[in-house]
Scaffold this motif. Structure first.
Motif, PDB file in Angstrom:
ATOM      1  N   GLY A   1      34.840   7.510  27.522  1.00 47.38           N
ATOM      2  CA  GLY A   1      36.122   7.478  26.837  1.00 47.38           C
ATOM      3  C   GLY A   1      36.978   8.648  27.288  1.00 47.38           C
ATOM      4  N   ARG A   2      38.125   8.818  26.645  1.00 45.05           N
ATOM      5  CA  ARG A   2      39.004   9.935  26.992  1.00 45.05           C
ATOM      6  C   ARG A   2      38.336  11.240  26.591  1.00 45.05           C
ATOM      7  NH1 ARG A   2      43.051   9.665  23.539  1.00 45.05           N
ATOM      8  NH2 ARG A   2      44.371  11.081  24.707  1.00 45.05           N
ATOM      9  N   HIS A   3      38.761  12.321  27.235  1.00 45.68           N
ATOM     10  CA  HIS A   3      38.265  13.672  26.951  1.00 45.68           C
ATOM     11  C   HIS A   3      36.740  13.767  27.068  1.00 45.68           C
ATOM     12  CE1 HIS A   3      42.322  14.481  25.791  1.00 45.68           C
ATOM     13  NE2 HIS A   3      42.278  13.601  24.814  1.00 45.68           N
ATOM     14  N   PRO A  34      31.640   9.767  25.068  1.00 50.05           N
ATOM     15  CA  PRO A  34      30.962   8.509  25.408  1.00 50.05           C
ATOM     16  C   PRO A  34      31.708   7.321  24.796  1.00 50.05           C
ATOM     17  CG  PRO A  34      29.720   9.718  23.726  1.00 50.05           C
ATOM     18  CD  PRO A  34      30.881  10.589  24.102  1.00 50.05           C
ATOM     19  N   TRP A  35      31.579   6.170  25.418  1.00 49.20           N
ATOM     20  CA  TRP A  35      32.207   4.954  24.893  1.00 49.20           C
ATOM     21  C   TRP A  35      31.106   3.898  24.758  1.00 49.20           C
ATOM     22  CZ3 TRP A  35      36.761   3.475  22.857  1.00 49.20           C
ATOM     23  CH2 TRP A  35      37.045   2.110  22.786  1.00 49.20           C
ATOM     24  N   ALA A  36      30.784   3.541  23.523  1.00 49.44           N
ATOM     25  CA  ALA A  36      29.709   2.565  23.279  1.00 49.44           C
ATOM     26  C   ALA A  36      30.100   1.226  23.886  1.00 49.44           C
ATOM     27  CB  ALA A  36      29.482   2.418  21.772  1.00 49.44           C
ATOM     28  N   TRP A  47      34.525  -5.037  29.064  1.00 51.21           N
ATOM     29  CA  TRP A  47      34.540  -3.711  29.706  1.00 51.21           C
ATOM     30  C   TRP A  47      34.950  -3.933  31.153  1.00 51.21           C
ATOM     31  CZ3 TRP A  47      33.948  -2.183  25.088  1.00 51.21           C
ATOM     32  CH2 TRP A  47      32.877  -2.536  24.290  1.00 51.21           C
ATOM     33  N   LEU A  48      36.129  -3.471  31.508  1.00 51.51           N
ATOM     34  CA  LEU A  48      36.574  -3.708  32.887  1.00 51.51           C
ATOM     35  C   LEU A  48      37.481  -2.583  33.384  1.00 51.51           C
ATOM     36  CD1 LEU A  48      39.777  -4.830  32.847  1.00 51.51           C
ATOM     37  CD2 LEU A  48      38.668  -6.867  31.961  1.00 51.51           C
ATOM     38  N   SER A  49      37.553  -2.485  34.707  1.00 52.90           N
ATOM     39  CA  SER A  49      38.424  -1.491  35.337  1.00 52.90           C
ATOM     40  C   SER A  49      39.225  -2.173  36.436  1.00 52.90           C
ATOM     41  CB  SER A  49      37.612  -0.345  35.949  1.00 52.90           C
ATOM     42  OG  SER A  49      36.859   0.307  34.952  1.00 52.90           O
ATOM     43  N   GLY A 108      40.375   0.693  23.815  1.00 51.61           N
ATOM     44  CA  GLY A 108      40.824   1.974  24.370  1.00 51.61           C
ATOM     45  C   GLY A 108      40.985   1.868  25.880  1.00 51.61           C
ATOM     46  N   ILE A 109      41.763   2.792  26.415  1.00 56.70           N
ATOM     47  CA  ILE A 109      42.104   2.772  27.839  1.00 56.70           C
ATOM     48  C   ILE A 109      41.774   4.142  28.436  1.00 56.70           C
ATOM     49  CG2 ILE A 109      43.962   2.324  29.520  1.00 56.70           C
ATOM     50  CD1 ILE A 109      43.725   0.040  27.419  1.00 56.70           C
ATOM     51  N   LEU A 110      41.142   4.131  29.601  1.00 59.38           N
ATOM     52  CA  LEU A 110      40.875   5.376  30.318  1.00 59.38           C
ATOM     53  C   LEU A 110      41.505   5.270  31.702  1.00 59.38           C
ATOM     54  CD1 LEU A 110      39.345   8.120  30.478  1.00 59.38           C
ATOM     55  CD2 LEU A 110      37.396   6.840  31.407  1.00 59.38           C
ATOM     56  N   ALA A 150      42.553   1.881  35.992  1.00 58.36           N
ATOM     57  CA  ALA A 150      42.803   1.664  34.555  1.00 58.36           C
ATOM     58  C   ALA A 150      41.562   1.002  33.983  1.00 58.36           C
ATOM     59  CB  ALA A 150      44.022   0.779  34.362  1.00 58.36           C
ATOM     60  N   GLY A 151      40.823   1.748  33.171  1.00 61.08           N
ATOM     61  CA  GLY A 151      39.620   1.220  32.522  1.00 61.08           C
ATOM     62  C   GLY A 151      39.990   0.745  31.130  1.00 61.08           C
ATOM     63  N   ILE A 152      39.619  -0.490  30.824  1.00 58.43           N
ATOM     64  CA  ILE A 152      40.002  -1.080  29.535  1.00 58.43           C
ATOM     65  C   ILE A 152      38.734  -1.529  28.810  1.00 58.43           C
ATOM     66  CG2 ILE A 152      41.328  -2.921  28.408  1.00 58.43           C
ATOM     67  CD1 ILE A 152      43.125  -2.986  30.924  1.00 58.43           C
TER      68      ILE A 152
HETATM   69  C1  BTN Z   1      39.140   5.835  24.969  1.00 59.97           C
HETATM   70  O1  BTN Z   1      39.811   5.315  24.089  1.00 59.97           O
HETATM   71  O2  BTN Z   1      38.567   6.933  24.786  1.00 59.97           O
HETATM   72  C2  BTN Z   1      39.040   5.152  26.293  1.00 59.97           C
HETATM   73  C3  BTN Z   1      37.938   4.129  26.330  1.00 59.97           C
HETATM   74  C4  BTN Z   1      37.859   3.404  27.662  1.00 59.97           C
HETATM   75  C5  BTN Z   1      36.654   2.500  27.768  1.00 59.97           C
HETATM   76  C6  BTN Z   1      36.675   1.663  28.999  1.00 59.97           C
HETATM   77  S1  BTN Z   1      35.403   0.423  29.025  1.00 59.97           S
HETATM   78  C7  BTN Z   1      35.735   0.087  30.705  1.00 59.97           C
HETATM   79  C8  BTN Z   1      36.003   1.403  31.381  1.00 59.97           C
HETATM   80  N1  BTN Z   1      34.762   2.025  31.807  1.00 59.97           N
HETATM   81  C9  BTN Z   1      34.507   3.158  31.152  1.00 59.97           C
HETATM   82  O3  BTN Z   1      33.503   3.874  31.320  1.00 59.97           O
HETATM   83  N2  BTN Z   1      35.500   3.427  30.288  1.00 59.97           N
HETATM   84  C10 BTN Z   1      36.531   2.408  30.330  1.00 59.97           C
END
Ligand code: BTN
Length: 261
Positions: A59-61, A64-66, A73-75, A127-129, A141-143
């Motif tokens: 995730g941002r900062h 971890p992102w469950a 889960w895509l980029s 969330g978006i990374l 752009a990770g979504i």
């Molecule tokens: C956030 O809100 O903190 C950002 C979350 C981003 C999660 C997505 S899932 C697909 C892509 N791969 C990752 O490891 N993170 C982003």
């Protein structure tokens, strides 16, 4: 319900750029990690990397992102050609596309929290990374969308409550339909990001769905806590925060919570 598979998505996508090349993985550490590596070796712009689960989703900062099975889960690898200061616009475009796709396919009132969170009833559902590299050549752009995830598998952070589409609607959502709508929306919003006039459209759409403007907020930015009223975003996507003493502060990155006043 269309199966959530590479072929299922590819056969109904119909985009010109985003997802023309699709890489599908059962399990990855993080789709952003693979996307960054692929961007470095020069795979085509618009390549999308999907994983059924991520074992080290980010995730941002650096959080971890469950990412258990059941989510989206895509980029996406992009070459926006923006000045570094304008890169956050890609995040606004991606979050706007995500919220619009959720609205279109499920009729749920998805809203946006600065900078890139997608909320339903005040809880974060996506969330978006955004990560940039190659001396500004590529942006990933990770979504992440908590689609068919049980509430119990979501992180428990009381200040930033999370939800899933399954928890909100009470039934599994069609991930293929939703991912398709997302990538189509992203294609439109990304086209806008690349033209000066179009950028105004991205900002306007983001503002229309914003949950946090005109509200008293607290922003944690670079280890500091700032308080004020979130008055607007500027044309690079930075938050404009009117502080108690009347000065307006521009905040480029941070974690925002709405203050109850
Ligand atoms: C956030 O809100 O903190 C950002 C979350 C981003 C999660 C997505 S899932 C697909 C892509 N791969 C990752 O490891 N993170 C982003």
């Amino acid at each position: 319900m269309e199966e959530y598979t590479r072929d299922g998505l590819a056969s109904r996508l119909g985009t010109r750029l985003i997802g023309r090349h699709l890489r599908w993985h059962d399990s990855l550490s993080s789709t952003n990690d693979l996307a960054r590596n692929l961007a470095e070796i020069g795979v085509p712009e618009g390549t999308v990397i999907v994983a059924e689960e991520q074992t080290a989703g980010r995730g941002r900062h650096g959080r971890p992102w469950a990412s258990p099975r059941g989510g989206i889960w895509l980029s996406v690898i992009l070459h926006p050609g923006l000045a570094p200061a304008d890169t956050p616009l890609v995040g606004l475009a991606a979050s706007t596309a995500t919220a619009r796709a959720i609205r279109q396919t499920l009729g749920l009132l998805a809203r946006l929290k600065w900078p890139n969170d997608v909320l339903i009833e005040g809880r974060k559902v996506a969330g978006i990374l955004v990560e940039a590299g190659g001396d500004g050549l590529w942006v990933v752009a990770g979504i992440g969308i908590n689609a068919n995830i049980d509430q119990g598998a979501l992180p428990d952070r009381p200040a930033y409550p999370a939800t899933s589409l399954l928890a909100v609607t009470g039934r599994p959502v069609d991930r293929c339909e939703l991912a398709c709508a997302l990538l189509r929306e992203l294609e439109h919003r990304y086209e806008e990001v690349r033209s000066e006039a179009g950028r105004l459209g991205v900002l306007r759409r983001w503002r229309e769905m914003a949950d946090t403007l005109s509200r008293a907020v607290r922003v944690e930015a670079s280890g500091r806590v700032l308080e004020g009223v979130a008055t607007d975003i500027d044309d690079t996507g930075a938050l404009l925060l009117r502080q108690r003493n009347g000065t307006v502060r521009r905040v480029v990155a941070g974690d925002l919570t709405v203050r109850e006043v």
